[in-house]
Design an enzyme around this catalytic site. Structure first.
Site, PDB file in Angstrom:
ATOM      1  N   HIS A 156      48.521   5.732  39.081  1.00  0.00           N
ATOM      2  CA  HIS A 156      49.907   5.730  38.594  1.00  0.00           C
ATOM      3  C   HIS A 156      49.981   5.763  37.061  1.00  0.00           C
ATOM      4  O   HIS A 156      50.990   6.175  36.501  1.00  0.00           O
ATOM      5  CB  HIS A 156      50.653   4.497  39.109  1.00  0.00           C
ATOM      6  CG  HIS A 156      50.873   4.509  40.594  1.00  0.00           C
ATOM      7  ND1 HIS A 156      51.322   5.622  41.270  1.00  0.00           N
ATOM      8  CD2 HIS A 156      50.714   3.542  41.532  1.00  0.00           C
ATOM      9  CE1 HIS A 156      51.429   5.336  42.561  1.00  0.00           C
ATOM     10  NE2 HIS A 156      51.067   4.086  42.746  1.00  0.00           N
ATOM     11  N   HIS A 178      43.737   2.915  41.782  1.00  0.00           N
ATOM     12  CA  HIS A 178      45.022   3.482  42.228  1.00  0.00           C
ATOM     13  C   HIS A 178      46.145   3.078  41.269  1.00  0.00           C
ATOM     14  O   HIS A 178      46.911   3.919  40.797  1.00  0.00           O
ATOM     15  CB  HIS A 178      45.299   2.973  43.648  1.00  0.00           C
ATOM     16  CG  HIS A 178      46.654   3.298  44.202  1.00  0.00           C
ATOM     17  ND1 HIS A 178      46.826   4.111  45.300  1.00  0.00           N
ATOM     18  CD2 HIS A 178      47.900   2.904  43.847  1.00  0.00           C
ATOM     19  CE1 HIS A 178      48.122   4.216  45.579  1.00  0.00           C
ATOM     20  NE2 HIS A 178      48.793   3.474  44.707  1.00  0.00           N
ATOM     21  N   GLU A 179      46.209   1.800  40.952  1.00  0.00           N
ATOM     22  CA  GLU A 179      47.320   1.314  40.126  1.00  0.00           C
ATOM     23  C   GLU A 179      47.149   1.697  38.652  1.00  0.00           C
ATOM     24  O   GLU A 179      48.074   2.201  38.022  1.00  0.00           O
ATOM     25  CB  GLU A 179      47.462  -0.214  40.246  1.00  0.00           C
ATOM     26  CG  GLU A 179      47.762  -0.724  41.650  1.00  0.00           C
ATOM     27  CD  GLU A 179      49.092  -0.253  42.226  1.00  0.00           C
ATOM     28  OE1 GLU A 179      49.938   0.273  41.474  1.00  0.00           O
ATOM     29  OE2 GLU A 179      49.284  -0.384  43.441  1.00  0.00           O
ATOM     30  N   GLU A 183      52.041   8.522  45.604  1.00  0.00           N
ATOM     31  CA  GLU A 183      51.049   7.622  46.214  1.00  0.00           C
ATOM     32  C   GLU A 183      49.784   8.402  46.566  1.00  0.00           C
ATOM     33  O   GLU A 183      48.665   7.905  46.420  1.00  0.00           O
ATOM     34  CB  GLU A 183      51.622   6.943  47.472  1.00  0.00           C
ATOM     35  CG  GLU A 183      52.754   5.962  47.201  1.00  0.00           C
ATOM     36  CD  GLU A 183      52.403   4.869  46.198  1.00  0.00           C
ATOM     37  OE1 GLU A 183      51.219   4.512  46.061  1.00  0.00           O
ATOM     38  OE2 GLU A 183      53.323   4.367  45.526  1.00  0.00           O
TER      39      GLU A 183
END
Length: 727
Positions: free
Chosen positions: A455, A450-451, A508
């Site tokens: 992103h 996710h990070e 997100e």
């Protein structure tokens, strides 16, 4: 009895963040560096009280005065004398702990107001019986007078944070609405001024709209020395049919304290990058310059693999109803070398994994800027709440072309998501055991993906002020239609300013989808040490966790205003909708009656269809999300995202009724107790507290040992100065 979503239960989970061993391994110089950065973070974090609600700072000051005069154990005698039962006194302690943990009287996760779970007259009786009241009756009575009404009020507008009639916000004066926010954004864009460290106050003079854009800064004077203040554009401007004044001095006292401690930290910096980073932060917080903060962030990115990691400033825009203004946060943490080695391996594999993402190569950044990705044990995290992982800085122009850093907060992950089987809702019995065993490992994988690759991926198509494009407009085509793309970001437009109210949640959602999609990759699972059957269990529990989280997300939806109060939970609900829509029995969601005779629900996932039906659904959806984001297609992106975000009673599932079931069975989010550091005989001493409401309270009572009364007086002054803005 009050609706349970508006108070914190007496048995709420409260855990101490363990950082003793990590801190012990630091050298004396590193400990001093960490200490002063922590001091800067704690002082700055108090600004969140002012950013949350008009009454938060006064409630905080009242509690500080009560507990400074008597520790929780001593105050218990006063509570008994005032007629409180043991349960009522515990409710009072939990409320106080909640104020400290959330830095205000609205939940940091969900933005719902919480009030004390004891009668108002009992709360007042306790205050009047306290030693603080005996010693300063006039002061305490005045404080009670200021905050007792809003402390308990649950009028519709006060139930949640929001803009205009939708809720409470102190990022804008009470007379501002969405149109004002949009108009102010136009002005800010025209001046190339970021909204991150601002608040907006509106007045009317002789029938003309007047707006004050207030910058957070230690300096109060509005000089226009561009070299000195980093282009903050202080001054008065005619703009269309209104007047804008850009002024300095918001949270001035706190920003000064932040700068003083950053200056002290500088003496213990490990290298030139850290020194220059701190110099730019000091310039930013002194003059209110976001440009200086961006410059500091550039040095921060260059500071690869520090032993003590930190970041500070007006960072996340989740709680600004318009999505542009940052809430203050500051963290200080120590690198966990063993876990960081896995993340470093993931970073090394990123260039192989990025092409696996389901959008054309032109939609990916020209060059993957390999970031630092470390696992950290948090020493200090000041702000309204503590996340599990972070990808920063949030400045798109820096992330796209210069880089970023990822951090996973190891000691937070260790305690945040531990679950007891009897409290695990909406799963079949055989899934519960798997969930408890694999939730930690699967979440670690999801946070990493996710990070870093969520992103950290995807290109924004931009035409700069000089007309130069960062893409070939004669070649880049829309993967859905095959036609040349027809929209992009122009000049100073950013992702946040363009997508505003949906930007945070949409992003997100994109990052969560990347995590789901890439966790199917065996190479990724191998990096995290999962092979064979274990790897399959990690994938299954990761996807199961996501669909369950989508159902739990309904707690954070407000039917009255048809609005979502939490970006991540909205994102997870959207993903649940996408996977339900995929059909073929991939996800099952049925309502039933629980063993306690009350409404219940069960969510199931067919593991045999994750790699086929599930993967295809996420692939298509993820490509659409990236298409709208890359091309600045707000209209298309909003239609897609708001369509899946809709919570209705129509269709196959009655989500409004399911929301009632979720509220009936919700578990309160955990709170964390953090340590303090003090300098004693030129050495830094770490003081830890027990994981309880009493421990959390005591940690805050002891947080500002040298100037607590001055700090509280300043918080009251700041509150009083703007009090008429919310009447």
């Amino acid at each position: 009895m009050v609706d349970s979503q508006y108070y914190l239960p007496n048995d709420i989970g409260i855990s101490a963040l363990d950082c003793r061993e990590a801190f012990r391994l630091l050298s004396p110089k590193e400990q001093l560096y960490a200490h002063y950065l922590s001091r800067a973070s704690w002082y700055g974090g108090l600004a969140v009280l002012i950013q949350t609600s008009p009454e938060s700072a006064n409630i905080y000051v009242l509690l500080q005065k009560l507990f400074r005069a008597q520790a929780p154990l001593q105050l218990k005698a006063a509570a008994t004398a005032a007629g409180l039962s043991a349960e009522e006194y515990q409710a009072f302690l939990v409320y106080a702990a909640g104020i400290y943990a959330n830095m205000g009287n609205y939940k940091s996760f969900g933005d719902t107001k919480f009030i004390p779970n004891l009668p108002k007259e009992k709360f007042k009786a306790l205050v009047w019986e306290s030693l603080a009241f005996q010693e300063s009756p006039a002061d305490i009575e005045a404080l009670w007078g200021c905050c007792s009404e809003p402390l308990y009020s649950l009028e519709d507008k006060q139930k949640q944070l929001g803009l205009g009639e939708k809720g409470i916000t102190t990022y804008f004066s009470g007379n501002c609405c969405l149109e004002d926010a949009e108009f102010a954004q136009k002005f800010l864009d025209s001046k190339k001024l970021s909204a991150y460290n601002t608040r907006l106050f509106k007045t009317e003079i002789d029938g003309k709209r007047c707006y004050e854009v207030r910058l957070a800064s230690a300096e109060k004077a509005d000089c226009c020395d561009a070299e000195k203040d980093g282009e903050t554009f202080c001054g008065r401007y005619e703009f269309e049919d209104a007047v804008f004044s850009v002024k300095r001095g918001d949270y001035s006292f706190l920003m000064e304290k932040v700068c003083q401690n950053l200056e002290k930290a500088k003496a213990h910096a490990a290298n030139e990058n850290q020194k220059k980073m701190l110099e730019e932060y000091i310039r930013s917080f002194t003059y209110g310059s976001v440009e200086a903060h961006k410059e500091g962030s550039r040095y921060w990115i260059k500071d690869k693999g520090p032993i003590v990691e930190s970041y500070i400033g007006f960072i996340e825009s989740y709680r600004d109803p318009f999505g542009s203004r940052g809430e203050f946060e500051g963290f200080v943490a120590v690198v966990n070398k063993a876990m960081s080695a896995r993340f470093a391996q993931l970073v090394s594999s990123a260039e192989v994994l990025l092409p696996e993402l389901p959008w054309p190569p032109a939609f990916e950044k020209d060059r993957f800027l390999k970031p630092d990705f470390t696992s950290l044990d948090v020493l200090t995290f000041a702000g309204s709440g503590i996340p599990a992982g972070i990808n920063i800085p949030n400045y798109d122009d820096i992330r796209q072309t210069e880089g970023f850093k990822n951090v996973s907060l190891g000691n937070v992950l260790a305690v945040a998501y531990a679950t007891q089987k009897d409290k695990l809702t909406f799963l079949e019995e055989n899934d519960k055991d798997l969930y408890i065993k694999w939730k930690g490992p699967s979440f670690e994988v999801q946070v990493g993906l996710h990070e870093l690759l969520g992103h950290g991926s995807g290109k924004l198509f931009v035409q700069d002020d000089k007309g130069k494009f960062n893409f070939d407009q004669t070649a880049v085509r829309n993967p859905e239609t095959g036609e040349l793309i027809s929209s992009w970001y122009k000049g100073s437009e950013t992702w946040d300013s363009k997508f505003s109210t949906i930007a945070s949640s949409y992003e997100e959602c994109r990052a969560e989808c990347v995590g789901l999609y890439l966790c199917l990759n065996k190479q990724v699972l191998s990096i995290f040490g999962h092979e064979g059957e274990d790897a399959e269990e990690v994938v299954y529990v990761n996807w199961l966790t996501m669909v369950r989280a989508g159902l739990l997300g309904l707690e954070f939806y407000t039917p009255e205003s048809k609005s979502w109060r939490q970006a991540h939970m909205q994102a997870r609900f959207v993903i649940l909708r996408v996977l339900l829509e995929a059909g073929e029995g991939l996800v099952g969601l049925k309502e039933c009656t629980g063993t306690d005779g009350r409404p219940d629900a069960v969510i199931t996932l067919d593991r045999s269809k994750i790699n086929t039906v599930g993967k295809t659904a996420i692939q298509r959806f993820l490509c659409k999300l990236q298409l709208h984001k890359s091309t600045a297609d707000v209209e298309g992106g909003r239609a897609l995202y708001e369509g899946y975000s809709a919570v209705t009673a129509d269709g196959t599932h009655d989500f409004l009724r399911l929301r009632e079931t979720v509220l009936l069975r919700k578990e309160a989010r955990k709170m964390f107790v953090q340590a303090n550091t003090y300098i004693k005989d030129d050495a830094v001493e770490l003081v830890e507290y027990e994981g309880s409401a009493e421990g959390l309270i005591q940690s805050f009572v002891e947080r500002f040992p040298d100037d607590s009364e001055e700090v509280e007086a300043q918080l009251q002054e700041m509150t009083l100065t703007d009090s008429t803005c919310w009447c």
